[in-house]
Scaffold this motif. Structure first.
Motif, PDB file in Angstrom:
ATOM      1  N   ALA A  76      -0.068  -1.797 -10.212  1.00  0.00           N
ATOM      2  CA  ALA A  76       0.040  -3.140 -10.711  1.00  0.00           C
ATOM      3  C   ALA A  76       1.396  -3.464 -10.995  1.00  0.00           C
ATOM      4  O   ALA A  76       1.917  -4.586 -10.662  1.00  0.00           O
ATOM      5  N   ILE A  77       2.235  -2.471 -11.744  1.00  0.00           N
ATOM      6  CA  ILE A  77       3.732  -2.674 -11.881  1.00  0.00           C
ATOM      7  C   ILE A  77       4.602  -3.013 -10.650  1.00  0.00           C
ATOM      8  O   ILE A  77       5.257  -3.769 -10.498  1.00  0.00           O
ATOM      9  N   ILE A  78       4.316  -1.836  -9.876  1.00  0.00           N
ATOM     10  CA  ILE A  78       5.077  -2.107  -8.502  1.00  0.00           C
ATOM     11  C   ILE A  78       4.650  -3.358  -7.775  1.00  0.00           C
ATOM     12  O   ILE A  78       5.381  -3.927  -7.144  1.00  0.00           O
ATOM     13  N   SER A  79       3.334  -3.593  -7.909  1.00  0.00           N
ATOM     14  CA  SER A  79       3.231  -4.755  -6.911  1.00  0.00           C
ATOM     15  C   SER A  79       3.845  -6.220  -7.241  1.00  0.00           C
ATOM     16  O   SER A  79       3.844  -7.282  -6.505  1.00  0.00           O
ATOM     17  N   ARG A  80       4.479  -6.221  -8.625  1.00  0.00           N
ATOM     18  CA  ARG A  80       5.038  -7.162  -8.827  1.00  0.00           C
ATOM     19  C   ARG A  80       6.242  -7.519  -8.310  1.00  0.00           C
ATOM     20  O   ARG A  80       7.192  -8.538  -8.488  1.00  0.00           O
ATOM     21  N   HIS A  81       6.938  -6.355  -7.391  1.00  0.00           N
ATOM     22  CA  HIS A  81       8.214  -6.377  -6.790  1.00  0.00           C
ATOM     23  C   HIS A  81       8.098  -6.388  -5.411  1.00  0.00           C
ATOM     24  O   HIS A  81       7.111  -6.066  -4.848  1.00  0.00           O
ATOM     25  N   SER A  82       9.161  -6.724  -4.636  1.00  0.00           N
ATOM     26  CA  SER A  82       9.079  -6.778  -3.194  1.00  0.00           C
ATOM     27  C   SER A  82       9.079  -5.525  -2.542  1.00  0.00           C
ATOM     28  O   SER A  82       9.274  -4.451  -3.209  1.00  0.00           O
ATOM     29  N   ALA A  83       8.569  -5.380  -1.107  1.00  0.00           N
ATOM     30  CA  ALA A  83       8.400  -4.029  -0.697  1.00  0.00           C
ATOM     31  C   ALA A  83       9.958  -3.316  -0.546  1.00  0.00           C
ATOM     32  O   ALA A  83       9.822  -2.128  -0.597  1.00  0.00           O
ATOM     33  N   GLU A  84      10.991  -4.154  -0.478  1.00  0.00           N
ATOM     34  CA  GLU A  84      12.388  -3.738  -0.345  1.00  0.00           C
ATOM     35  C   GLU A  84      12.626  -3.059  -1.491  1.00  0.00           C
ATOM     36  O   GLU A  84      13.385  -1.947  -1.655  1.00  0.00           O
ATOM     37  N   GLU A  85      12.270  -3.597  -2.662  1.00  0.00           N
ATOM     38  CA  GLU A  85      12.692  -3.044  -4.200  1.00  0.00           C
ATOM     39  C   GLU A  85      11.865  -1.852  -4.463  1.00  0.00           C
ATOM     40  O   GLU A  85      12.394  -0.886  -4.924  1.00  0.00           O
ATOM     41  N   THR A  86      10.842  -1.748  -3.953  1.00  0.00           N
ATOM     42  CA  THR A  86       9.799  -0.516  -4.427  1.00  0.00           C
ATOM     43  C   THR A  86       9.735   0.683  -3.233  1.00  0.00           C
ATOM     44  O   THR A  86       8.944   1.332  -3.327  1.00  0.00           O
ATOM     45  N   SER A  87      10.386   0.376  -2.011  1.00  0.00           N
ATOM     46  CA  SER A  87      10.235   1.169  -0.785  1.00  0.00           C
ATOM     47  C   SER A  87      10.226   2.768  -1.312  1.00  0.00           C
ATOM     48  O   SER A  87       9.419   3.593  -0.827  1.00  0.00           O
ATOM     49  N   GLU A  88      11.311   3.271  -1.999  1.00  0.00           N
ATOM     50  CA  GLU A  88      11.451   4.444  -2.589  1.00  0.00           C
ATOM     51  C   GLU A  88      10.206   5.042  -3.504  1.00  0.00           C
ATOM     52  O   GLU A  88       9.954   5.971  -3.310  1.00  0.00           O
ATOM     53  N   LEU A  89       9.780   3.988  -4.347  1.00  0.00           N
ATOM     54  CA  LEU A  89       9.024   4.287  -5.285  1.00  0.00           C
ATOM     55  C   LEU A  89       7.511   4.633  -4.457  1.00  0.00           C
ATOM     56  O   LEU A  89       6.841   5.881  -4.621  1.00  0.00           O
ATOM     57  N   ARG A  90       7.243   3.770  -3.414  1.00  0.00           N
ATOM     58  CA  ARG A  90       6.105   3.988  -2.884  1.00  0.00           C
ATOM     59  C   ARG A  90       6.070   5.285  -2.046  1.00  0.00           C
ATOM     60  O   ARG A  90       4.961   5.764  -1.709  1.00  0.00           O
ATOM     61  N   SER A  91       7.362   5.417  -1.356  1.00  0.00           N
ATOM     62  CA  SER A  91       7.504   6.709  -0.487  1.00  0.00           C
ATOM     63  C   SER A  91       7.065   7.895  -1.414  1.00  0.00           C
ATOM     64  O   SER A  91       6.280   8.716  -1.059  1.00  0.00           O
ATOM     65  N   ILE A  92       7.594   7.901  -2.532  1.00  0.00           N
ATOM     66  CA  ILE A  92       7.281   9.171  -3.619  1.00  0.00           C
ATOM     67  C   ILE A  92       5.955   9.286  -3.935  1.00  0.00           C
ATOM     68  O   ILE A  92       5.301  10.412  -3.913  1.00  0.00           O
ATOM     69  N   ILE A  93       5.476   8.161  -4.295  1.00  0.00           N
ATOM     70  CA  ILE A  93       4.005   7.978  -4.899  1.00  0.00           C
ATOM     71  C   ILE A  93       3.121   8.390  -3.861  1.00  0.00           C
ATOM     72  O   ILE A  93       2.040   9.374  -4.189  1.00  0.00           O
ATOM     73  N   ASN A  94       3.188   8.067  -2.515  1.00  0.00           N
ATOM     74  CA  ASN A  94       2.270   8.396  -1.186  1.00  0.00           C
ATOM     75  C   ASN A  94       2.611   9.883  -1.002  1.00  0.00           C
ATOM     76  O   ASN A  94       1.416  10.609  -0.782  1.00  0.00           O
ATOM     77  N   ARG A  95       3.663  10.346  -0.825  1.00  0.00           N
ATOM     78  CA  ARG A  95       3.970  11.798  -0.821  1.00  0.00           C
ATOM     79  C   ARG A  95       3.320  12.628  -1.925  1.00  0.00           C
ATOM     80  O   ARG A  95       2.742  13.727  -1.646  1.00  0.00           O
ATOM     81  N   GLN A  96       3.383  12.458  -2.988  1.00  0.00           N
ATOM     82  CA  GLN A  96       2.778  13.056  -4.137  1.00  0.00           C
ATOM     83  C   GLN A  96       1.148  12.919  -4.167  1.00  0.00           C
ATOM     84  O   GLN A  96       0.641  13.972  -4.253  1.00  0.00           O
ATOM     85  N   ALA A  97       0.617  11.867  -3.878  1.00  0.00           N
ATOM     86  CA  ALA A  97      -0.748  11.683  -3.392  1.00  0.00           C
ATOM     87  C   ALA A  97      -1.190  12.547  -2.431  1.00  0.00           C
ATOM     88  O   ALA A  97      -2.192  13.193  -2.413  1.00  0.00           O
ATOM     89  N   MET A  98      -0.500  12.495  -1.229  1.00  0.00           N
ATOM     90  CA  MET A  98      -0.879  13.676  -0.170  1.00  0.00           C
ATOM     91  C   MET A  98      -0.877  15.070  -0.555  1.00  0.00           C
ATOM     92  O   MET A  98      -1.443  15.800  -0.364  1.00  0.00           O
ATOM     93  N   ASP A  99       0.187  15.284  -1.373  1.00  0.00           N
ATOM     94  CA  ASP A  99       0.397  16.647  -1.947  1.00  0.00           C
ATOM     95  C   ASP A  99      -0.977  17.045  -2.925  1.00  0.00           C
ATOM     96  O   ASP A  99      -1.495  18.292  -2.858  1.00  0.00           O
ATOM     97  N   ARG A 100      -1.278  16.044  -3.609  1.00  0.00           N
ATOM     98  CA  ARG A 100      -2.580  16.418  -4.563  1.00  0.00           C
ATOM     99  C   ARG A 100      -3.911  16.580  -3.687  1.00  0.00           C
ATOM    100  O   ARG A 100      -4.635  17.202  -4.100  1.00  0.00           O
ATOM    101  N   LEU A 101      -3.896  15.592  -2.649  1.00  0.00           N
ATOM    102  CA  LEU A 101      -5.151  15.802  -1.619  1.00  0.00           C
ATOM    103  C   LEU A 101      -5.125  17.311  -1.027  1.00  0.00           C
ATOM    104  O   LEU A 101      -6.222  17.772  -0.993  1.00  0.00           O
ATOM    105  N   ILE A 102      -4.094  17.531  -0.718  1.00  0.00           N
ATOM    106  CA  ILE A 102      -3.745  18.775   0.069  1.00  0.00           C
ATOM    107  C   ILE A 102      -4.268  20.031  -0.867  1.00  0.00           C
ATOM    108  O   ILE A 102      -4.928  20.917  -0.496  1.00  0.00           O
ATOM    109  N   ARG A 103      -3.661  19.865  -2.025  1.00  0.00           N
ATOM    110  CA  ARG A 103      -4.137  21.004  -3.110  1.00  0.00           C
ATOM    111  C   ARG A 103      -5.509  20.978  -3.346  1.00  0.00           C
ATOM    112  O   ARG A 103      -5.858  21.934  -3.875  1.00  0.00           O
ATOM    113  N   SER A 104      -6.231  20.044  -3.512  1.00  0.00           N
ATOM    114  CA  SER A 104      -7.488  19.842  -4.093  1.00  0.00           C
ATOM    115  C   SER A 104      -8.560  20.112  -2.968  1.00  0.00           C
ATOM    116  O   SER A 104      -9.683  20.182  -3.303  1.00  0.00           O
ATOM    117  N   ALA A 105      -8.027  20.334  -1.589  1.00  0.00           N
ATOM    118  CA  ALA A 105      -8.914  20.579  -0.394  1.00  0.00           C
ATOM    119  C   ALA A 105      -9.192  21.913  -0.478  1.00  0.00           C
ATOM    120  O   ALA A 105      -8.560  23.062  -0.934  1.00  0.00           O
TER     121      ALA A 105
END
Length: 75
Positions: free
Chosen positions: A46-75
């Motif tokens: 919700a916090i990130i969605s208040r900002h442009s994709a350009e402003e949050t691209s690095e954050l989204r990249s990190i968050i997506n990678r961390q989410a994938m890491d969590r999925l892989i570890r839980s599999a």
């Protein structure tokens, strides 16, 4: 100052900048990793969605990678 001195100084400056950028990114990764629960992630989204994709691209990249890491570890 000679051209060589300027090149060495420029290289040192560049390396220092890159090192600082890596340290800041690692710190950001650790901070984002602390958002572990679903409600934490929804709040962060919700916090990130208040900002442009350009402003949050690095954050989204990190968050997506961390989410994938969590999925892989839980599999």
């Amino acid at each position: 100052m000679t051209r060589h001195d300027l090149s060495v100084k420029s290289l040192r400056s560049s390396l220092a900048s890159r090192r600082d950028a890596r340290l800041k990114r690692r710190s950001l990764e650790r901070q984002l990793a602390s958002y572990t629960s679903d409600s934490d992630r929804l709040e962060l989204d919700a916090i990130i969605s208040r900002h442009s994709a350009e402003e949050t691209s690095e954050l989204r990249s990190i968050i997506n990678r961390q989410a994938m890491d969590r999925l892989i570890r839980s599999a």
